[in-house]
Design an enzyme around this catalytic site. Structure first.
Site: not given
Length: 496
Positions: A79, A86-88
């Site tokens: 992600n 960072v994809c969160l």
């Protein structure tokens, strides 16, 4: 106005909390000169395609922390955006359900655990609209297989090659050591892709583990890694180049840890590669593109497990050579009368007085003037599975101790769940890493491994067969005991 002192106090507390944690899969590091700049490492969970991969993160804490969320970047992980973000949802970089957004109740450890939770046995289900697919189905299975290959190639092999200065010869499979340093301005795919992708949305999310596209449907020669192909050089994911782009200053806090863990997990890496070779014997089978992958943000490439095996063995050889060189460097320390050489000589004298009058361990120096290499003789405890055993070990101390830690290797074969069957490396946990006396105590404790104090931790697996027997139930534990007793008996026969 931001409460800077409050933010620093909170950050310091959270860093200390993670560092004190006994979880072998998470660690963080920070420099005193800038406590808001943190490096984090997650070791991939076992029995997933990320198994024992080294996933590193660069974390910048804002002055308003924890009111505002930290900024995370990475070189290779699930992600991520094409600029490394960072994809969160809890970081505000991905839409989430109510209650999943960032709040001051969140912290460094909770974000690390959230990222780690994405490293599941079925990463396919992390993609929106694909949550119901099972890992046994064709597409999820193909996705898992290429992530497993790229975890080994990029996060383990390419990373260790960078640490050891191993470079690939573009005309052959030859790998050799080089003193090549990281150079400012080295190509970084996270930067290059940002300008070359042509995608109208700069925040287009990469699929899990972007490793680059070759731009060609023609597989490379069977004996050549895709990273060596001229057609793929522009898009090839280079962990070391991306690492240099994260921080131009040379700061690599996990270098020694990753080297030691590589030796721990060497048998597991090798088993995964051998299984891959059985399934993809050549280097010409292309990765399957998933429904959610669109050019140029795809994980294209080829399976080339035979070359991964060659590179893995080369890393092991380089680590052995590095350890051997410690002894020579130790002699230079002695010649220059450094503080470290004097301290180690004193610690040896003190340890010899304690242990050489003990029935469990004897220590000596192969070279009486060089305290950087110790010889250990371990005696099996009576009335245990080790009864009658006499085991020879070496304790090699790096010239940068205690920043880098010693490596303990069994020279006598032993079937033990804490000793690698291939490398002979012992897994042990000293209470104080800066004191050799604590290392010796931990070595004895780890080998004795009393059942009442043993702890199950799949991230401490160094001997696959022994570990499975030891923790596989009562009947398998009996088989393990018989194998250990046999190796103890044979060790005594070798001495005689």
């Amino acid at each position: 106005m931001a409460n800077t002192s409050g933010a620093i106090a909170r950050i310091t507390r959270e860093v200390a909390q993670v560092q004190k944690n006994t979880d072998l899969s998470l660690t963080v590091a920070v420099r005193d000169s800038d406590v808001r700049h943190i490096r984090a490492l997650i070791i991939g969970p076992p029995e997933t395609p990320y198994e024992y991969g080294f996933f590193e993160f660069d974390v910048k804490m804002p002055k308003e922390y924890p009111i505002k969320s930290p900024h995370w970047r990475t070189r290779f992980n699930p992600n991520i955006y094409n600029e490394g973000k960072v994809c969160l949802s809890i970081l505000g970089t991905w839409r989430g359900d109510p209650g999943e957004e960032w709040s001051s109740a969140q912290g460094l450890e909770s974000v690390l655990l959230s990222i780690q939770s994405l490293m599941s046995a079925n990463p396919y289900e992390n993609e929106p609209s694909f949550e119901k697919y099972k890992k046994e189905e064709p597409n999820p299975k193909a996705y898992i297989q290429k992530i497993q290959h790229e975890t080994l190639r990029i996060s383990v092999i390419q990373r260790l090659e960078g640490l050891l200065g191993i470079v690939k010869d573009s005309t052959s499979e030859c790998l050799h050591a080089s003193k090549r340093a990281r150079i400012k301005g080295a190509f970084s795919p996270t930067v290059a892709n940002k300008f070359e992708s042509g995608h109208p949305n700069p925040n287009y999310k990469l699929p899990l583990h972007h490793s680059g596209s070759s731009g060609s449907d023609t597989p490379p020669p069977e004996d050549q890694d895709q990273s060596l192909s001229p057609a793929s050089s522009v898009h090839e994911y280079d962990a070391e180049a991306t690492f240099a782009d994260l921080d131009e200053a040379h700061w690599d806090p996990f270098a020694d840890l990753m080297k030691r863990r590589f030796l721990w997990y060497y048998d597991t890496y090798l088993r995964t590669i051998e299984q891959g070779i059985a399934q993809y014997p050549g280097g010409r089978t292309q990765f399957k593109r998933m429904e959610f992958e669109f050019p140029p943000n795809t994980m294209d490439g080829h399976f080339n497990y035979p070359l991964l095996r060659t590179r893995l063995i080369a890393i092991k050889t380089a680590l052995d050579a590095e350890q051997k060189d410690w002894t020579a460097q130790g002699l230079r320390h002695i010649k220059e009368s450094t503080q470290l050489s004097a301290q180690l000589a004193f610690q040896f004298t003190q340890s010899a007085l304690k242990w050489n009058n003990n029935s469990s361990l004897e220590i000596s120096l192969p070279d009486p003037v060089n305290p950087f290499l110790w010889h250990l003789t371990l005696f099996g405890k009576p009335m245990t599975n080790l009864d009658g055993g006499i085991f020879q070990l070496t304790l090699a101390i790096p010239p940068t101790f205690p920043d880098a830690q010693p490596r303990v290797t069994f020279q006598t074969p032993i079937f033990h769940h804490r000793v690698s069957g291939t490398t002979g490396i012992l897994v042990y946990f000293p209470k104080k890493e800066g004191e050799i006396a604590e290392h010796l105590a931990a070595i004895v404790e780890s080998v004795r491994d009393e059942e009442e104090t043993a702890r199950f931790d799949p991230r401490a697996v160094v001997n696959l067969e022994a570990f499975e027997l030891y923790w596989g139930g009562e009947e398998k534990r009996k088989v393990y005991g018989r194998r250990l007793r046999r190796s103890a008996r044979e060790s005594g026969e070798e001495v005689c």
